[in-house]
Design a protein around this motif. Structure first.
Motif, mmCIF file in Angstrom:
data_model
loop_
_atom_site.group_PDB
_atom_site.id
_atom_site.type_symbol
_atom_site.label_atom_id
_atom_site.label_comp_id
_atom_site.label_asym_id
_atom_site.label_seq_id
_atom_site.Cartn_x
_atom_site.Cartn_y
_atom_site.Cartn_z
ATOM 1 N N ALA A 1 0.831 -1.207 0.000
ATOM 2 C CA ALA A 1 0.000 0.000 0.000
ATOM 3 C C ALA A 1 0.862 1.253 0.000
ATOM 4 O O ALA A 1 2.042 1.217 0.359
ATOM 5 C CB ALA A 1 -0.924 0.000 1.214
ATOM 6 N N GLU A 2 0.245 2.373 -0.392
ATOM 7 C CA GLU A 2 0.974 3.637 -0.523
ATOM 8 C C GLU A 2 1.504 4.148 0.815
ATOM 9 O O GLU A 2 2.365 5.018 0.849
ATOM 10 C CB GLU A 2 0.078 4.700 -1.182
ATOM 11 N N ASN A 3 0.978 3.594 1.929
ATOM 12 C CA ASN A 3 1.493 3.989 3.251
ATOM 13 C C ASN A 3 2.589 3.034 3.748
ATOM 14 O O ASN A 3 3.008 3.104 4.896
ATOM 15 C CB ASN A 3 0.348 4.030 4.261
ATOM 16 N N VAL B 1 -1.479 -0.604 -4.115
ATOM 17 C CA VAL B 1 -2.841 -0.152 -3.813
ATOM 18 C C VAL B 1 -2.837 0.959 -2.760
ATOM 19 O O VAL B 1 -1.806 1.250 -2.142
ATOM 20 C CB VAL B 1 -3.680 -1.351 -3.292
ATOM 21 N N GLU B 2 -4.021 1.572 -2.590
ATOM 22 C CA GLU B 2 -4.148 2.597 -1.538
ATOM 23 C C GLU B 2 -4.093 1.955 -0.160
ATOM 24 O O GLU B 2 -3.399 2.433 0.733
ATOM 25 C CB GLU B 2 -5.458 3.373 -1.714
ATOM 26 N N ARG B 3 -4.869 0.876 0.009
ATOM 27 C CA ARG B 3 -4.863 0.141 1.280
ATOM 28 C C ARG B 3 -4.919 -1.351 0.961
ATOM 29 O O ARG B 3 -5.674 -1.765 0.084
ATOM 30 C CB ARG B 3 -6.082 0.512 2.144
ATOM 31 N N GLY C 1 3.381 9.063 -0.827
ATOM 32 C CA GLY C 1 2.886 7.843 -1.446
ATOM 33 C C GLY C 1 3.947 7.265 -2.369
ATOM 34 O O GLY C 1 5.152 7.443 -2.131
ATOM 35 N N THR D 1 -1.790 0.673 -11.698
ATOM 36 C CA THR D 1 -1.514 0.855 -10.273
ATOM 37 C C THR D 1 -2.787 1.308 -9.568
ATOM 38 O O THR D 1 -3.527 2.135 -10.094
ATOM 39 C CB THR D 1 -0.403 1.917 -10.087
ATOM 40 N N ALA E 1 -3.079 3.022 -6.802
ATOM 41 C CA ALA E 1 -2.912 4.191 -5.945
ATOM 42 C C ALA E 1 -2.263 5.282 -6.798
ATOM 43 O O ALA E 1 -1.699 4.993 -7.858
ATOM 44 C CB ALA E 1 -2.033 3.866 -4.735
ATOM 45 N N GLN E 2 -2.348 6.514 -6.315
ATOM 46 C CA GLN E 2 -1.777 7.605 -7.100
ATOM 47 C C GLN E 2 -0.258 7.515 -7.132
ATOM 48 O O GLN E 2 0.390 7.242 -6.104
ATOM 49 C CB GLN E 2 -2.199 8.961 -6.528
#
Lengths: 232, 221
Positions: free
Chosen positions: B117-119, B165-167, B194, B213, B215-216
């Motif tokens: 994830a992006e985090n 992914v975002e999450r 990110g 992708t 996520a951004q």
């Protein structure tokens, strides 16, 4: 005279009770005390909790012990691997309890038990489902999860060499969980490839000193490889 | 994967990803390699560059696979494959091996993943909430313990679904742990913003990568 060598498997296994927590050395097949596991199968203790990295393969050794419905519960980090067919069948039938523990947490819980530490805070598994329901604490800005010591009634260990005091060495990556299992049980039983006269193991190379060991059975089975053992 | 890897795009194969990672590992680092693509990384680090590979089962100084006929049954890696020991190698027990891992002594760990994830969250050990018998092994310890966690993975699933992914939707291995991701399409760094794209394979443009992708993506500042 101190002499921890025993002459028979029956003597090695004497007194293991139903309901015991059994710590098994080994990582996959390497360093696994196969002869002692067979001895435990013959000895008959049941309703066991087994603590080991893996959940056995094929239909021999630990897998056989489970297949005979002698293991009520297994605590391990990596139950599913190629050939873990008995575990898979028992688990999907709901006939064995499983506790999954991250491998380093498993090792440290055993080490802690052997070292008289009741519990410890680790960063491993924070934020995952393996930390759910466990006490967490922030220490110096980082979150840790509380894990408790994991002691055994019996430890089964494979060594490379042993003397009558129970001093042990191991061979290459067969060391793995064996030395910590040896520290963490009330009764530590060892199978060794080689026996050596007391005083012949150099004190600098002893990995497990005999204070952690109760019984030693001589079970030579290894073929010498080209590389030879640590003594070659 | 028509959307992600048309013939004009020089997507990397598994060895290509491993070789790209190997280029970024300097002499002197202590490195743990996970199962899958990460294991291949060692084959792409030249033997004269002294990188010391650690394996969870208590081996420091893991060397290449033995020649057929020279297999030592006492010497395996964490994937339970036969290995060799490099000069200067050492054997340790499991508690010490994970003291190395958890104690922040490894310069780098490279793991495979289902999702990143992006985090910086990573999911690599279980695929579903009902899959209670999944094997975690040492992944959770490695992900939080090494100085750097890099991930080697395909950019998308076989069906073309994004794996960046975002999450994460799969159960986490660790939160906020991943620093870099090396895929068949790109190399990305995870920053407070990110995913930042540092490299793309030849023939791929930023918008195409973004479409693969979840996520951004950001350009480097």
């Amino acid at each position: 005279m101190i002499d921890k060598f025993v002459d028979s498997m029956a003597e090695a296994m004497a007194g293991i009770r139903d309901g015991s927590v059994v710590l098994l050395g080994g990582f996959g097949q390497v360093g696994q005390p196969d002869a002692l596991i067979d001895g435990l199968i013959a000895q008959g203790a049941k309703d066991l909790t087994v603590v080991a990295n893996n959940a056995g393969t094929g239909h021999t050794g630990l897998a056989r012990l489970m297949e005979l419905r002698r293991v009520r519960r297994i605590v391990c980090s990596f139950p599913r691997s190629a050939g873990s067919v008995v575990f898979e069948a028992l688990y999907s039938a709901g006939e064995i309890e499983l506790e999954i523990v991250p491998q380093g947490t498993l090792a440290e819980r055993i080490r802690a038990a052997g070292a008289g530490i009741a519990a410890f805070f680790t960063p491993t598994a924070v934020g995952t489902r393996l930390a759910e329901g466990k006490e967490q604490r922030e220490i110096n800005g980082r979150t840790y999860v509380l894990e408790s010591a994991l002691a055994g009634d019996v430890a089964l260990v494979e060594a490379w060499r042993a003397d009558r005091f129970g001093n042990l060495t191991y061979r290459e990556s067969a060391r793995n969980f064996n030395p910590i299992m040896a520290t963490a049980a009330k009764l530590t039983i060892v199978q060794t490839q080689q026996t050596i006269l007391a005083g012949s193991l150099h004190p600098e190379v002893i990995v497990t000193p005999g204070i952690f060991v109760d019984r030693v059975l001589h079970v030579p089975y290894a073929m010498q490889t080209e590389m030879g053992g640590p003594d070659a | 994967m028509p959307d992600t890897a048309p013939a004009s795009i020089a997507a990397l194969d598994r060895h290509g990803i491993a070789a790209r990672i190997a280029r970024d590992i300097p002499e002197g680092w202590y490195v743990n390699l996970g199962i899958g693509i990460p294991t291949l990384v060692a084959e792409h680090v030249p033997l004269q560059r002294e990188v010391i590979f650690h394996s969870e089962n208590g081996v420091l100084g893991v060397g290449p696979s033995p020649a057929p006929g020279a297999v030592n049954p006492w010497l395996i890696n964490a994937g339970k494959q036969p290995v060799t020991l490099r000069p200067g190698g050492a054997f340790i027990h499991h508690a010490d091996s994970f003291a190395i891992i958890r104690g922040n002594h490894l310069d780098l760990c490279v793991l495979g993943a289902f999702e990143v994830a992006e985090n910086g969250d990573i999911a690599n050990w279980a695929t579903g909430k009902n899959d209670a018998a999944s094997a975690v092994g040492g992944a959770m310890d490695l992900a939080v313990g090494a100085k750097r966690l890099w991930v080697a993975m395909e950019h998308t699933t076989k069906d073309g679904m994004p794996r960046l992914v975002e999450r994460c939707t799969y159960p986490l291995t660790a939160s906020g742990a991943v620093k870099r991701v090396y895929t068949n399409l790109a190399m990305l760094e995870i920053t407070p913003r990110g995913f930042v794209v540092l490299e793309m394979v030849r023939g791929l443009d930023f918008e195409q990568l973004q479409r693969s992708t979840g996520a951004q993506l950001f350009h480097p500042e």
